[in-house]
Design a protein around this motif. Structure first.
Motif, PDB file in Angstrom:
ATOM      1  N   GLU A 159      26.112  29.740  57.998  1.00 18.14           N
ATOM      2  CA  GLU A 159      27.511  29.830  58.415  1.00 18.14           C
ATOM      3  C   GLU A 159      28.391  29.174  57.348  1.00 18.14           C
ATOM      4  O   GLU A 159      28.167  28.025  56.971  1.00 18.14           O
ATOM      5  N   LEU A 160      29.387  29.921  56.850  1.00 17.62           N
ATOM      6  CA  LEU A 160      30.241  29.432  55.769  1.00 17.62           C
ATOM      7  C   LEU A 160      31.708  29.547  56.136  1.00 17.62           C
ATOM      8  O   LEU A 160      32.111  30.449  56.878  1.00 17.62           O
ATOM      9  N   GLN A 161      32.520  28.625  55.605  1.00 13.29           N
ATOM     10  CA  GLN A 161      33.972  28.690  55.736  1.00 13.29           C
ATOM     11  C   GLN A 161      34.558  28.839  54.331  1.00 13.29           C
ATOM     12  O   GLN A 161      34.378  27.964  53.488  1.00 13.29           O
ATOM     13  N   LEU A 162      35.242  29.945  54.087  1.00 17.64           N
ATOM     14  CA  LEU A 162      35.770  30.263  52.768  1.00 17.64           C
ATOM     15  C   LEU A 162      37.291  30.301  52.787  1.00 17.64           C
ATOM     16  O   LEU A 162      37.895  30.679  53.791  1.00 17.64           O
ATOM     17  N   ASN A 163      37.903  29.913  51.679  1.00 21.02           N
ATOM     18  CA  ASN A 163      39.357  29.935  51.542  1.00 21.02           C
ATOM     19  C   ASN A 163      39.748  31.141  50.695  1.00 21.02           C
ATOM     20  O   ASN A 163      39.483  31.187  49.490  1.00 21.02           O
ATOM     21  N   LEU A 164      40.388  32.107  51.324  1.00 17.20           N
ATOM     22  CA  LEU A 164      40.752  33.367  50.671  1.00 17.20           C
ATOM     23  C   LEU A 164      42.267  33.427  50.487  1.00 17.20           C
ATOM     24  O   LEU A 164      43.015  33.212  51.445  1.00 17.20           O
ATOM     25  N   VAL A 165      42.715  33.718  49.267  1.00 17.96           N
ATOM     26  CA  VAL A 165      44.153  33.795  48.961  1.00 17.96           C
ATOM     27  C   VAL A 165      44.485  35.226  48.520  1.00 17.96           C
ATOM     28  O   VAL A 165      44.212  35.615  47.381  1.00 17.96           O
ATOM     29  N   PRO A 166      45.059  36.054  49.395  1.00 20.96           N
ATOM     30  CA  PRO A 166      45.440  37.420  49.004  1.00 20.96           C
ATOM     31  C   PRO A 166      46.510  37.399  47.916  1.00 20.96           C
ATOM     32  O   PRO A 166      47.484  36.662  48.011  1.00 20.96           O
ATOM     33  N   ARG A 167      46.344  38.206  46.885  1.00 22.58           N
ATOM     34  CA  ARG A 167      47.352  38.276  45.816  1.00 22.58           C
ATOM     35  C   ARG A 167      47.279  39.632  45.122  1.00 22.58           C
ATOM     36  O   ARG A 167      46.230  40.276  45.056  1.00 22.58           O
ATOM     37  N   ARG A 168      48.397  40.046  44.564  1.00 22.51           N
ATOM     38  CA  ARG A 168      48.500  41.357  43.916  1.00 22.51           C
ATOM     39  C   ARG A 168      48.148  41.311  42.438  1.00 22.51           C
ATOM     40  O   ARG A 168      47.832  42.335  41.835  1.00 22.51           O
ATOM     41  N   SER A 169      48.228  40.149  41.832  1.00 20.28           N
ATOM     42  CA  SER A 169      48.165  40.048  40.369  1.00 20.28           C
ATOM     43  C   SER A 169      46.752  39.876  39.822  1.00 20.28           C
ATOM     44  O   SER A 169      46.584  39.464  38.680  1.00 20.28           O
ATOM     45  N   TRP A 170      45.727  40.218  40.604  1.00 20.48           N
ATOM     46  CA  TRP A 170      44.358  39.965  40.124  1.00 20.48           C
ATOM     47  C   TRP A 170      43.844  41.071  39.208  1.00 20.48           C
ATOM     48  O   TRP A 170      42.793  40.940  38.580  1.00 20.48           O
ATOM     49  N   GLY A 171      44.570  42.197  39.120  1.00 20.09           N
ATOM     50  CA  GLY A 171      44.177  43.248  38.190  1.00 20.09           C
ATOM     51  C   GLY A 171      43.538  44.462  38.811  1.00 20.09           C
ATOM     52  O   GLY A 171      43.154  45.397  38.099  1.00 20.09           O
ATOM     53  N   GLY A 172      43.409  44.480  40.124  1.00 20.59           N
ATOM     54  CA  GLY A 172      42.816  45.624  40.799  1.00 20.59           C
ATOM     55  C   GLY A 172      43.661  46.085  41.963  1.00 20.59           C
ATOM     56  O   GLY A 172      44.794  45.646  42.156  1.00 20.59           O
ATOM     57  N   ARG A 173      43.087  46.969  42.789  1.00 23.00           N
ATOM     58  CA  ARG A 173      43.827  47.527  43.914  1.00 23.00           C
ATOM     59  C   ARG A 173      43.801  46.587  45.112  1.00 23.00           C
ATOM     60  O   ARG A 173      42.810  45.896  45.360  1.00 23.00           O
ATOM     61  N   GLY A 174      44.887  46.590  45.865  1.00 26.13           N
ATOM     62  CA  GLY A 174      44.958  45.820  47.097  1.00 26.13           C
ATOM     63  C   GLY A 174      45.157  44.341  46.862  1.00 26.13           C
ATOM     64  O   GLY A 174      45.280  43.866  45.727  1.00 26.13           O
ATOM     65  N   LEU A 175      45.181  43.597  47.953  1.00 23.17           N
ATOM     66  CA  LEU A 175      45.401  42.150  47.894  1.00 23.17           C
ATOM     67  C   LEU A 175      44.101  41.358  47.917  1.00 23.17           C
ATOM     68  O   LEU A 175      44.098  40.167  47.595  1.00 23.17           O
TER      69      LEU A 175
END
Length: 231
Positions: free
Chosen positions: A207-223
């Motif tokens: 069981e893991l807890q991950l911190n996800l930060v949606p962003r547009r500038s990563w170089g690919g499609r979607g957040l």
């Protein structure tokens, strides 16, 4: 013509049952979990309104009485109605928490009663937070693929991970993953806590807890840069 930018539900008492039942019968831990879930969803819904450049009071009709063509009027009305529902529920939750706290501090020992009143809130928050049980929640979605260099990869998501919680979204409310998309849209460049179950051996999962930060500038499609499918 009806006022198209008016909320579709009235303010006042909670207009629907809470997902966990009557708030008065919830434990401290359940109340805290519910409170945090409502806060997270309200924040995400506020982000949806922000993405349209409107707030709860922005007119949705033109001066001559027609729906505005530059915004998604239907989505904004639905989002506003949901916000009103949640604010009513949040008021009920906070009233119940306050009642529980009064009962708790009325029953503690004299040494606790003698503590400064200004520290009561901090002690209460510790009590609520520490009492949340570490339960294994049932997953509702699975990570199918993760793009290199994406926000999903940076957060540590891997193909095969089973998602138990995605921010405020869980098995009970994900609505065929529509709420996941809503949560992502409303939390761009903000941290979303994602709880996953990952197979590490043939008979054991982690069981893991991950911190996800949606962003547009990563170089690919979607957040996110990952593909999620429902279970």
């Amino acid at each position: 013509m009806d006022n198209i930018h008016a909320p579709t539900v009235p303010a006042g008492p909670s207009s629907r049952p809470l997902a966990n039942g009557n708030a008065k019968h919830l434990s401290f831990a359940e109340l805290q979990v519910k409170k945090e879930s409502l806060e997270a969803e309200l924040k995400a819904l506020g982000g949806v309104l922000d993405s349209h450049g409107v707030n709860m009071a922005t007119p949705l009709i033109t001066p001559d009485g027609f729906p505005r063509a530059d915004i998604d009027v239907a989505q904004i009305r639905t989002t506003r109605a949901r916000i009103i529902h949640l604010k009513n529920d949040y008021k009920d939750i906070m009233n119940t928490i306050e009642k529980h706290l009064h009962e708790h501090f009325a029953s503690i020992q004299d040494t606790e009663e003698a503590a400064p009143a200004s520290t009561s809130t901090g002690r209460a928050e510790n009590l609520l937070g520490d009492s949340i049980p570490a339960t294994l929640e049932e997953p509702f979605a699975k990570v199918n693929s993760v793009a290199a260099g994406s926000p999903a990869e940076v957060a540590g998501l891997k193909p095969g991970d089973e998602i138990q919680n995605f921010g405020y979204v869980n098995k009970a409310n994900h609505d065929d993953l529509k709420k996941v998309a809503e949560c992502v849209q409303g939390n761009e460049n903000e941290t979303i806590l994602v709880k996953v179950s990952r197979r590490v051996e043939s008979s054991r999962r982690q069981e893991l807890q991950l911190n996800l930060v949606p962003r547009r500038s990563w170089g690919g499609r979607g957040l996110l840069g990952c593909h999620i499918i429902p279970l």
